[in-house]
Each structure stands twice: as structure tokens, then as C-alpha cells.
Design a protein around this motif. Structure first.
Motif, PDB file in Angstrom:
ATOM      1  N   LEU A 131      31.010 -46.016  36.896  1.00 35.60           N
ATOM      2  CA  LEU A 131      30.223 -46.403  38.065  1.00 35.60           C
ATOM      3  C   LEU A 131      30.743 -47.672  38.730  1.00 35.60           C
ATOM      4  CD1 LEU A 131      26.647 -45.525  36.779  1.00 35.60           C
ATOM      5  CD2 LEU A 131      27.951 -44.351  38.565  1.00 35.60           C
ATOM      6  N   ARG A 132      31.666 -48.378  38.101  1.00 31.11           N
ATOM      7  CA  ARG A 132      32.296 -49.501  38.789  1.00 31.11           C
ATOM      8  C   ARG A 132      33.086 -48.999  39.992  1.00 31.11           C
ATOM      9  NH1 ARG A 132      35.118 -52.181  33.597  1.00 31.11           N
ATOM     10  NH2 ARG A 132      35.770 -49.979  33.470  1.00 31.11           N
ATOM     11  N   ARG A 133      33.574 -47.775  39.915  1.00 26.89           N
ATOM     12  CA  ARG A 133      34.286 -47.189  41.051  1.00 26.89           C
ATOM     13  C   ARG A 133      33.319 -46.898  42.193  1.00 26.89           C
ATOM     14  NH1 ARG A 133      38.468 -42.888  38.116  1.00 26.89           N
ATOM     15  NH2 ARG A 133      39.513 -44.426  36.765  1.00 26.89           N
ATOM     16  N   LEU A 134      32.101 -46.500  41.867  1.00 28.36           N
ATOM     17  CA  LEU A 134      31.068 -46.333  42.891  1.00 28.36           C
ATOM     18  C   LEU A 134      30.795 -47.660  43.576  1.00 28.36           C
ATOM     19  CD1 LEU A 134      27.664 -44.474  42.598  1.00 28.36           C
ATOM     20  CD2 LEU A 134      27.736 -46.844  43.336  1.00 28.36           C
ATOM     21  N   ARG A 135      30.663 -48.725  42.775  1.00 29.02           N
ATOM     22  CA  ARG A 135      30.431 -50.064  43.342  1.00 29.02           C
ATOM     23  C   ARG A 135      31.563 -50.456  44.277  1.00 29.02           C
ATOM     24  NH1 ARG A 135      31.413 -54.236  38.983  1.00 29.02           N
ATOM     25  NH2 ARG A 135      33.513 -53.514  39.488  1.00 29.02           N
ATOM     26  N   ASP A 136      32.790 -50.244  43.850  1.00 34.42           N
ATOM     27  CA  ASP A 136      33.939 -50.640  44.667  1.00 34.42           C
ATOM     28  C   ASP A 136      34.026 -49.798  45.940  1.00 34.42           C
ATOM     29  OD1 ASP A 136      34.482 -52.454  42.682  1.00 34.42           O
ATOM     30  OD2 ASP A 136      36.087 -51.260  41.768  1.00 34.42           O
ATOM     31  N   GLU A 137      33.679 -48.525  45.823  1.00 36.01           N
ATOM     32  CA  GLU A 137      33.686 -47.652  47.003  1.00 36.01           C
ATOM     33  C   GLU A 137      32.588 -48.070  47.978  1.00 36.01           C
ATOM     34  OE1 GLU A 137      32.817 -42.996  48.186  1.00 36.01           O
ATOM     35  OE2 GLU A 137      33.506 -43.447  46.148  1.00 36.01           O
ATOM     36  N   GLY A 138      31.416 -48.397  47.443  1.00 34.21           N
ATOM     37  CA  GLY A 138      30.298 -48.786  48.291  1.00 34.21           C
ATOM     38  C   GLY A 138      30.526 -50.122  48.979  1.00 34.21           C
ATOM     39  N   GLY A 139      31.091 -51.068  48.232  1.00 37.09           N
ATOM     40  CA  GLY A 139      31.472 -52.350  48.812  1.00 37.09           C
ATOM     41  C   GLY A 139      30.369 -53.374  48.899  1.00 37.09           C
ATOM     42  N   ASP A 140      29.227 -53.006  49.467  1.00 38.47           N
ATOM     43  CA  ASP A 140      28.122 -53.945  49.607  1.00 38.47           C
ATOM     44  C   ASP A 140      26.820 -53.251  49.213  1.00 38.47           C
ATOM     45  OD1 ASP A 140      27.520 -52.254  51.729  1.00 38.47           O
ATOM     46  OD2 ASP A 140      28.076 -53.695  53.282  1.00 38.47           O
ATOM     47  N   ARG A 141      25.726 -53.981  49.339  1.00 43.88           N
ATOM     48  CA  ARG A 141      24.437 -53.443  48.883  1.00 43.88           C
ATOM     49  C   ARG A 141      24.089 -52.133  49.577  1.00 43.88           C
ATOM     50  NH1 ARG A 141      19.555 -57.543  49.208  1.00 43.88           N
ATOM     51  NH2 ARG A 141      20.960 -58.599  47.748  1.00 43.88           N
ATOM     52  N   THR A 142      24.278 -52.082  50.873  1.00 45.57           N
ATOM     53  CA  THR A 142      23.947 -50.859  51.616  1.00 45.57           C
ATOM     54  C   THR A 142      24.815 -49.690  51.166  1.00 45.57           C
ATOM     55  OG1 THR A 142      23.241 -52.127  53.550  1.00 45.57           O
ATOM     56  CG2 THR A 142      23.804 -49.817  53.898  1.00 45.57           C
ATOM     57  N   GLY A 143      26.101 -49.927  51.055  1.00 44.68           N
ATOM     58  CA  GLY A 143      27.006 -48.862  50.641  1.00 44.68           C
ATOM     59  C   GLY A 143      26.740 -48.388  49.224  1.00 44.68           C
ATOM     60  N   ILE A 144      26.457 -49.318  48.337  1.00 49.21           N
ATOM     61  CA  ILE A 144      26.189 -48.957  46.942  1.00 49.21           C
ATOM     62  C   ILE A 144      24.915 -48.133  46.829  1.00 49.21           C
ATOM     63  CG2 ILE A 144      25.552 -49.909  44.680  1.00 49.21           C
ATOM     64  CD1 ILE A 144      27.485 -52.259  45.352  1.00 49.21           C
ATOM     65  N   THR A 145      23.850 -48.554  47.500  1.00 45.47           N
ATOM     66  CA  THR A 145      22.586 -47.815  47.399  1.00 45.47           C
ATOM     67  C   THR A 145      22.715 -46.427  48.025  1.00 45.47           C
ATOM     68  OG1 THR A 145      21.774 -48.919  49.406  1.00 45.47           O
ATOM     69  CG2 THR A 145      21.133 -49.866  47.290  1.00 45.47           C
ATOM     70  N   GLU A 146      23.509 -46.313  49.071  1.00 41.84           N
ATOM     71  CA  GLU A 146      23.715 -44.992  49.682  1.00 41.84           C
ATOM     72  C   GLU A 146      24.459 -44.054  48.739  1.00 41.84           C
ATOM     73  OE1 GLU A 146      25.674 -45.704  53.380  1.00 41.84           O
ATOM     74  OE2 GLU A 146      23.826 -46.275  54.425  1.00 41.84           O
ATOM     75  N   LEU A 147      25.486 -44.569  48.073  1.00 45.42           N
ATOM     76  CA  LEU A 147      26.239 -43.738  47.132  1.00 45.42           C
ATOM     77  C   LEU A 147      25.386 -43.359  45.922  1.00 45.42           C
ATOM     78  CD1 LEU A 147      29.782 -45.396  47.136  1.00 45.42           C
ATOM     79  CD2 LEU A 147      29.100 -43.223  48.184  1.00 45.42           C
ATOM     80  N   LEU A 148      24.587 -44.279  45.435  1.00 45.47           N
ATOM     81  CA  LEU A 148      23.714 -43.968  44.299  1.00 45.47           C
ATOM     82  C   LEU A 148      22.810 -42.784  44.617  1.00 45.47           C
ATOM     83  CD1 LEU A 148      22.691 -47.563  43.148  1.00 45.47           C
ATOM     84  CD2 LEU A 148      23.942 -45.897  41.759  1.00 45.47           C
ATOM     85  N   GLN A 149      22.360 -42.715  45.864  1.00 39.99           N
ATOM     86  CA  GLN A 149      21.438 -41.649  46.249  1.00 39.99           C
ATOM     87  C   GLN A 149      22.117 -40.298  46.426  1.00 39.99           C
ATOM     88  OE1 GLN A 149      18.212 -42.864  49.112  1.00 39.99           O
ATOM     89  NE2 GLN A 149      19.265 -44.839  48.977  1.00 39.99           N
ATOM     90  N   GLU A 150      23.424 -40.263  46.298  1.00 39.93           N
ATOM     91  CA  GLU A 150      24.122 -38.983  46.285  1.00 39.93           C
ATOM     92  C   GLU A 150      24.050 -38.325  44.908  1.00 39.93           C
ATOM     93  OE1 GLU A 150      28.027 -39.014  47.907  1.00 39.93           O
ATOM     94  OE2 GLU A 150      27.490 -40.283  49.617  1.00 39.93           O
ATOM     95  N   VAL A 151      23.666 -39.111  43.900  1.00 41.97           N
ATOM     96  CA  VAL A 151      23.534 -38.573  42.541  1.00 41.97           C
ATOM     97  C   VAL A 151      22.225 -37.797  42.449  1.00 41.97           C
ATOM     98  CG1 VAL A 151      23.368 -39.142  40.088  1.00 41.97           C
ATOM     99  CG2 VAL A 151      24.839 -40.506  41.594  1.00 41.97           C
ATOM    100  N   PRO A 152      22.246 -36.541  42.012  1.00 41.12           N
ATOM    101  CA  PRO A 152      21.010 -35.775  41.874  1.00 41.12           C
ATOM    102  C   PRO A 152      19.973 -36.532  41.029  1.00 41.12           C
ATOM    103  CG  PRO A 152      22.887 -34.330  41.598  1.00 41.12           C
ATOM    104  CD  PRO A 152      23.436 -35.724  41.674  1.00 41.12           C
ATOM    105  N   GLY A 153      18.758 -36.593  41.554  1.00 42.52           N
ATOM    106  CA  GLY A 153      17.682 -37.274  40.832  1.00 42.52           C
ATOM    107  C   GLY A 153      17.522 -38.734  41.176  1.00 42.52           C
ATOM    108  N   ILE A 154      18.469 -39.283  41.943  1.00 38.82           N
ATOM    109  CA  ILE A 154      18.379 -40.690  42.343  1.00 38.82           C
ATOM    110  C   ILE A 154      18.052 -40.755  43.841  1.00 38.82           C
ATOM    111  CG2 ILE A 154      19.581 -42.894  42.585  1.00 38.82           C
ATOM    112  CD1 ILE A 154      19.092 -42.281  39.709  1.00 38.82           C
ATOM    113  N   GLY A 155      16.821 -41.135  44.138  1.00 43.01           N
ATOM    114  CA  GLY A 155      16.413 -41.351  45.519  1.00 43.01           C
ATOM    115  C   GLY A 155      16.344 -42.840  45.799  1.00 43.01           C
ATOM    116  N   PRO A 156      15.678 -43.246  46.875  1.00 45.10           N
ATOM    117  CA  PRO A 156      15.564 -44.671  47.189  1.00 45.10           C
ATOM    118  C   PRO A 156      14.956 -45.496  46.062  1.00 45.10           C
ATOM    119  CG  PRO A 156      14.896 -43.346  49.072  1.00 45.10           C
ATOM    120  CD  PRO A 156      15.085 -42.400  47.930  1.00 45.10           C
ATOM    121  N   THR A 157      13.930 -44.958  45.398  1.00 43.23           N
ATOM    122  CA  THR A 157      13.303 -45.701  44.310  1.00 43.23           C
ATOM    123  C   THR A 157      14.262 -45.863  43.135  1.00 43.23           C
ATOM    124  OG1 THR A 157      11.086 -44.954  44.928  1.00 43.23           O
ATOM    125  CG2 THR A 157      11.385 -45.749  42.675  1.00 43.23           C
ATOM    126  N   GLY A 158      14.929 -44.784  42.758  1.00 43.07           N
ATOM    127  CA  GLY A 158      15.880 -44.853  41.650  1.00 43.07           C
ATOM    128  C   GLY A 158      17.028 -45.799  41.940  1.00 43.07           C
TER     129      GLY A 158
END
Length: 212
Positions: free
Chosen positions: A114-141
Motif C-alpha cells: 500500500l505504500r505504492r498506493l500512497r505514492d500514486e495518490g501523492g496527497d490526502r485527496t489522491g490517497i483517499t480516492e484510491l483507497l475507495q477503489e478497494v471493494p468495501g472501502i468507502g468514504p468512512t473506511g
């Protein structure tokens, strides 16, 4: 009446355990604990008691399902059984499916790291958007994950989600991330935010800090 600084210290001392710690995760900027936290965030985001979610996470880890590969290698029934042992029964079948699908995505897209997800996302907005692409992870997750991981992912800090803001307001503490963070050292911020979440979820915690 306690000062804000005194309330923060009481909150940290009595109710500052993070949910990752409660679930037995030794959180670090490494692939396995980061994935374990992702699983926990998924479980915590359902409408179920936090203690049940952390117990279910512990059961999954005890069954050896600590990495995306191990989760993918497990059967749906094995995942359902582990969730059941943690009393996570209301959502067990759907969650078991999402755990498998999410693990497959993390493995294929980010090489189980998941460090690669962080690096791809770059900032808070990008990271939270990528996290929500994971099944089961919505805004709250995504918020839960960021709240807990900010101690090892400084790019997210200071992070205060809606539930923590509710708790801070109950306790008469600042609700903006920068002001709340000014009361603690950087490594204490995840503990402070977790304490605020516990205050939001429990009147007993709030009363203990304010009147204990």
C-alpha cells in the motif's frame, strides 16, 4: 474546570489506544501491517460495534490472513468462519466476498504494498480516492485508514475525520486538525484522534474525561 491541555492528557492516558493497537496490529510503514489496517478499516466502517470489528480483525489475522496473497489463497468459507468467530455475523458473507476482491486488487494493482498506493495518490485527496477503489472501502473506511495511518504516513497528518471531530466537540476541544494537533507531539496524534472517536461513541468516555 480542566483546561484543554489537561483534558487532552487525560484522554490520551485513559482512552488513547488506537484501533490498530486494539486489534493487535504493530503499525509500521511496511506492507503487512498496512494491509492489516486496511482490513480493519473495512470492518470498522460497517454499522457494527467497534469492539466487534476489532475482534473480527484479530480472528482473520489469527487465521493467517495478514497479507493480500494469504487472503486471496483463503476460501470464502474460511473467511466467513473467521468473521463468525469474531461475532461479525450480520455482514459476514458480504464482507468475506469484499475481502477477497479487495485483496486481489491490492495484489494486482499495487503489488501487495500500500505504500505504492500512497505514492500514486501523492496527497490526502489522491490517497483517499484510491483507497475507495478497494471493494468495501468507502468514504468512512478511507477516513478510518487515514486517521490511524497518519503516524507513519506524515503526508496525511494532521488528519481528523468527522467522527473524531464530533468527539472533540463533545470534550470542548478544538475541532480543526491544526489546532487539535497543537496539543500533542506528532507521534501522539493518532492516539488523540482515536480518543476523540471513543468519546464520540461513548458518553462514559466523555464523562470520564470531563468529570472523572
Amino acid at each position: 474546570m480542566s483546561t484543554k491541555k489537561e483534558k487532552v492528557r487525560t484522554l490520551l492516558d485513559r482512552h488513547g489506544e488506537t484501533y490498530a493497537e486494539e486489534a493487535g496490529i504493530n503499525l509500521a510503514d511496511k506492507p503487512m501491517p498496512l494491509y492489516q489496517l486496511l482490513v480493519l478499516a473495512m470492518l470498522l466502517s460497517a454499522r457494527i460495534r467497534a469492539s466487534t470489528a476489532t475482534q473480527a480483525a484479530t480472528e482473520l489475522y489469527s487465521a493467517g490472513l495478514r497479507t493480500p496473497q494469504k487472503m486471496c489463497d483463503s476460501t470464502w468459507r474460511q473467511r466467513v468462519a473467521a468473521l463468525g468467530r469474531g461475532h461479525y455475523r450480520r455482514y459476514d458473507e458480504r464482507t468475506a466476498t469484499m475481502l477477497g476482491d479487495g485483496a486481489d486488487l491490492v495484489r494486482r494493482r499495487w503489488g501487495s504494498d500500500l505504500r505504492r498506493l500512497r505514492d500514486e495518490g501523492g496527497d490526502r485527496t489522491g490517497i483517499t480516492e484510491l483507497l475507495q477503489e478497494v471493494p468495501g472501502i468507502g468514504p468512512t473506511g478511507a477516513d478510518i485508514f487515514c486517521r490511524e495511518v497518519q503516524g507513519v504516513w506524515p503526508v496525511l497528518a494532521p488528519f481528523v475525520d468527522e467522527k473524531a471531530t464530533q468527539g472533540a466537540r463533545r470534550l470542548g476541544l478544538p475541532t480543526t486538525p491544526a489546532r487539535l494537533a497543537s496539543y500533542v507531539e506528532e507521534d501522539e496524534m493518532p492516539h488523540l484522534v482515536s480518543g476523540c472517536v471513543r468519546a464520540a461513541l461513548s458518553k462514559a468516555v466523555t464523562d470520564d474525561v470531563l468529570h472523572g
